[in-house]
Scaffold this motif. Structure first.
Motif, PDB file in Angstrom:
ATOM      1  N   GLU A  33       0.841  -1.202   0.000  1.00 55.12           N
ATOM      2  CA  GLU A  33       0.000   0.000   0.000  1.00 55.12           C
ATOM      3  C   GLU A  33       0.879   1.257   0.000  1.00 55.12           C
ATOM      4  OE1 GLU A  33      -3.390   2.044  -0.421  1.00 55.12           O
ATOM      5  OE2 GLU A  33      -3.238  -0.134  -0.461  1.00 55.12           O
ATOM      6  N   GLU A  34       1.911   1.259   0.815  1.00 53.76           N
ATOM      7  CA  GLU A  34       2.835   2.404   0.892  1.00 53.76           C
ATOM      8  C   GLU A  34       3.545   2.673  -0.435  1.00 53.76           C
ATOM      9  OE1 GLU A  34       5.914   2.432   3.909  1.00 53.76           O
ATOM     10  OE2 GLU A  34       4.467   1.715   5.394  1.00 53.76           O
ATOM     11  N   MET A  35       3.890   1.598  -1.136  1.00 61.05           N
ATOM     12  CA  MET A  35       4.725   1.727  -2.339  1.00 61.05           C
ATOM     13  C   MET A  35       3.947   1.557  -3.639  1.00 61.05           C
ATOM     14  SD  MET A  35       8.171  -0.249  -1.061  1.00 61.05           S
ATOM     15  CE  MET A  35       9.213   0.530  -2.305  1.00 61.05           C
ATOM     16  N   PHE A  55       2.859  -5.117  -5.740  1.00 66.53           N
ATOM     17  CA  PHE A  55       3.070  -6.240  -4.842  1.00 66.53           C
ATOM     18  C   PHE A  55       1.979  -7.272  -5.123  1.00 66.53           C
ATOM     19  CE2 PHE A  55       5.738  -3.213  -2.900  1.00 66.53           C
ATOM     20  CZ  PHE A  55       6.513  -3.820  -1.923  1.00 66.53           C
ATOM     21  N   LEU A  56       2.378  -8.455  -5.572  1.00 64.62           N
ATOM     22  CA  LEU A  56       1.439  -9.529  -5.891  1.00 64.62           C
ATOM     23  C   LEU A  56       1.752 -10.738  -5.021  1.00 64.62           C
ATOM     24  CD1 LEU A  56       1.582  -9.247  -9.790  1.00 64.62           C
ATOM     25  CD2 LEU A  56      -0.141  -8.285  -8.264  1.00 64.62           C
ATOM     26  N   LYS A  57       0.801 -11.688  -5.003  1.00 62.65           N
ATOM     27  CA  LYS A  57       0.984 -12.905  -4.234  1.00 62.65           C
ATOM     28  C   LYS A  57       0.653 -14.113  -5.112  1.00 62.65           C
ATOM     29  CE  LYS A  57      -0.265 -12.820   0.134  1.00 62.65           C
ATOM     30  NZ  LYS A  57       0.207 -12.414   1.442  1.00 62.65           N
ATOM     31  N   VAL A  58       1.336 -15.227  -4.845  1.00 67.16           N
ATOM     32  CA  VAL A  58       1.056 -16.495  -5.518  1.00 67.16           C
ATOM     33  C   VAL A  58       0.866 -17.559  -4.448  1.00 67.16           C
ATOM     34  CG1 VAL A  58       2.013 -18.319  -6.976  1.00 67.16           C
ATOM     35  CG2 VAL A  58       2.344 -15.927  -7.624  1.00 67.16           C
ATOM     36  N   ASP A  59      -0.302 -18.184  -4.442  1.00 67.34           N
ATOM     37  CA  ASP A  59      -0.590 -19.304  -3.537  1.00 67.34           C
ATOM     38  C   ASP A  59       0.037 -20.547  -4.159  1.00 67.34           C
ATOM     39  OD1 ASP A  59      -1.695 -21.497  -2.195  1.00 67.34           O
ATOM     40  OD2 ASP A  59      -3.605 -20.470  -1.859  1.00 67.34           O
ATOM     41  N   ILE A  60       1.069 -21.086  -3.522  1.00 65.06           N
ATOM     42  CA  ILE A  60       1.797 -22.207  -4.132  1.00 65.06           C
ATOM     43  C   ILE A  60       0.944 -23.462  -4.272  1.00 65.06           C
ATOM     44  CG2 ILE A  60       4.062 -21.341  -3.428  1.00 65.06           C
ATOM     45  CD1 ILE A  60       3.992 -23.725  -1.318  1.00 65.06           C
ATOM     46  N   LYS A  88      11.480  -3.313   2.514  1.00 64.13           N
ATOM     47  CA  LYS A  88      11.416  -2.039   1.807  1.00 64.13           C
ATOM     48  C   LYS A  88      12.776  -1.654   1.246  1.00 64.13           C
ATOM     49  CE  LYS A  88       9.850   2.706   2.225  1.00 64.13           C
ATOM     50  NZ  LYS A  88       9.177   3.698   3.053  1.00 64.13           N
ATOM     51  N   ASP A  89      13.824  -1.791   2.050  1.00 63.96           N
ATOM     52  CA  ASP A  89      15.173  -1.472   1.594  1.00 63.96           C
ATOM     53  C   ASP A  89      15.562  -2.313   0.383  1.00 63.96           C
ATOM     54  OD1 ASP A  89      15.365   0.375   3.654  1.00 63.96           O
ATOM     55  OD2 ASP A  89      16.667  -0.886   4.910  1.00 63.96           O
ATOM     56  N   LYS A  90      15.215  -3.587   0.416  1.00 60.50           N
ATOM     57  CA  LYS A  90      15.551  -4.499  -0.685  1.00 60.50           C
ATOM     58  C   LYS A  90      14.812  -4.086  -1.959  1.00 60.50           C
ATOM     59  CE  LYS A  90      17.807  -7.689  -0.452  1.00 60.50           C
ATOM     60  NZ  LYS A  90      19.247  -7.869  -0.763  1.00 60.50           N
ATOM     61  N   VAL A  91      13.526  -3.817  -1.858  1.00 58.50           N
ATOM     62  CA  VAL A  91      12.722  -3.435  -3.033  1.00 58.50           C
ATOM     63  C   VAL A  91      13.230  -2.130  -3.623  1.00 58.50           C
ATOM     64  CG1 VAL A  91      10.426  -2.768  -3.805  1.00 58.50           C
ATOM     65  CG2 VAL A  91      10.681  -4.725  -2.277  1.00 58.50           C
ATOM     66  N   GLU A  92      13.562  -1.162  -2.754  1.00 61.38           N
ATOM     67  CA  GLU A  92      13.997   0.149  -3.237  1.00 61.38           C
ATOM     68  C   GLU A  92      15.299   0.085  -4.032  1.00 61.38           C
ATOM     69  OE1 GLU A  92      13.830   2.556   0.338  1.00 61.38           O
ATOM     70  OE2 GLU A  92      11.862   3.337  -0.265  1.00 61.38           O
ATOM     71  N   GLN A  93      16.096  -0.953  -3.825  1.00 65.25           N
ATOM     72  CA  GLN A  93      17.331  -1.126  -4.609  1.00 65.25           C
ATOM     73  C   GLN A  93      17.035  -1.287  -6.107  1.00 65.25           C
ATOM     74  OE1 GLN A  93      19.672  -4.431  -3.263  1.00 65.25           O
ATOM     75  NE2 GLN A  93      19.682  -3.757  -1.146  1.00 65.25           N
ATOM     76  N   TYR A  94      15.838  -1.766  -6.439  1.00 61.88           N
ATOM     77  CA  TYR A  94      15.515  -2.106  -7.823  1.00 61.88           C
ATOM     78  C   TYR A  94      14.531  -1.141  -8.481  1.00 61.88           C
ATOM     79  CZ  TYR A  94      17.982  -6.240  -6.434  1.00 61.88           C
ATOM     80  OH  TYR A  94      18.954  -7.083  -5.964  1.00 61.88           O
ATOM     81  N   LEU A  95      14.208  -0.046  -7.809  1.00 59.33           N
ATOM     82  CA  LEU A  95      13.273   0.923  -8.397  1.00 59.33           C
ATOM     83  C   LEU A  95      13.992   1.879  -9.321  1.00 59.33           C
ATOM     84  CD1 LEU A  95      11.034   1.713  -5.318  1.00 59.33           C
ATOM     85  CD2 LEU A  95      10.586   0.135  -7.186  1.00 59.33           C
TER      86      LEU A  95
END
Length: 105
Positions: free
Chosen positions: A45-47, A53-58, A98-105
């Motif tokens: 929601e923040e980003m 942000f998606l989800k996959v039910d394995i 969040k830190d990890k995701v922001e590396q790839y924006l």
């Protein structure tokens, strides 16, 4: 709330998409997945203006779990322009994710 995608949607929503997409591979029976879910949804929601942000039910999309060698849940995979660029396994604190995701924006 992050949207759950199936195999067909995954191709258009992740593999054929430009930019960064974060995918949480989870299972409904998984305790750490239940702990991660509110963190993941809140960050999504923040980003939402920057990335999806998606989800996959394995259990519902086993072929995706196999394709990306998801052996442990939760597994969060960061995709950039349809390709996997990073992966985190297990519960992740919100700031770390969040830190990890922001590396790839």
């Amino acid at each position: 709330m992050s949207r759950i995608v199936n195999t067909n949607e995954f191709i258009s929503e992740v593999e054929n998409k430009q930019g960064t997409v974060v995918v949480d591979f989870f299972a409904t029976w998984c305790g750490p997945c239940k702990m991660l879910s509110p963190v993941y949804n809140s960050l999504g929601e923040e980003m939402k203006e920057k990335t999806e942000f998606l989800k996959v039910d394995i259990d519902q999309s086993m072929e995706l779990a196999q394709k990306f060698a998801v052996n442990t849940v939760p597994t969060v995979i960061v995709f950039k322009d349809g390709k996997e660029v990073d992966r985190l396994v297990g519960f992740i604190p919100k700031k770390n994710l969040k830190d990890k995701v922001e590396q790839y924006l």
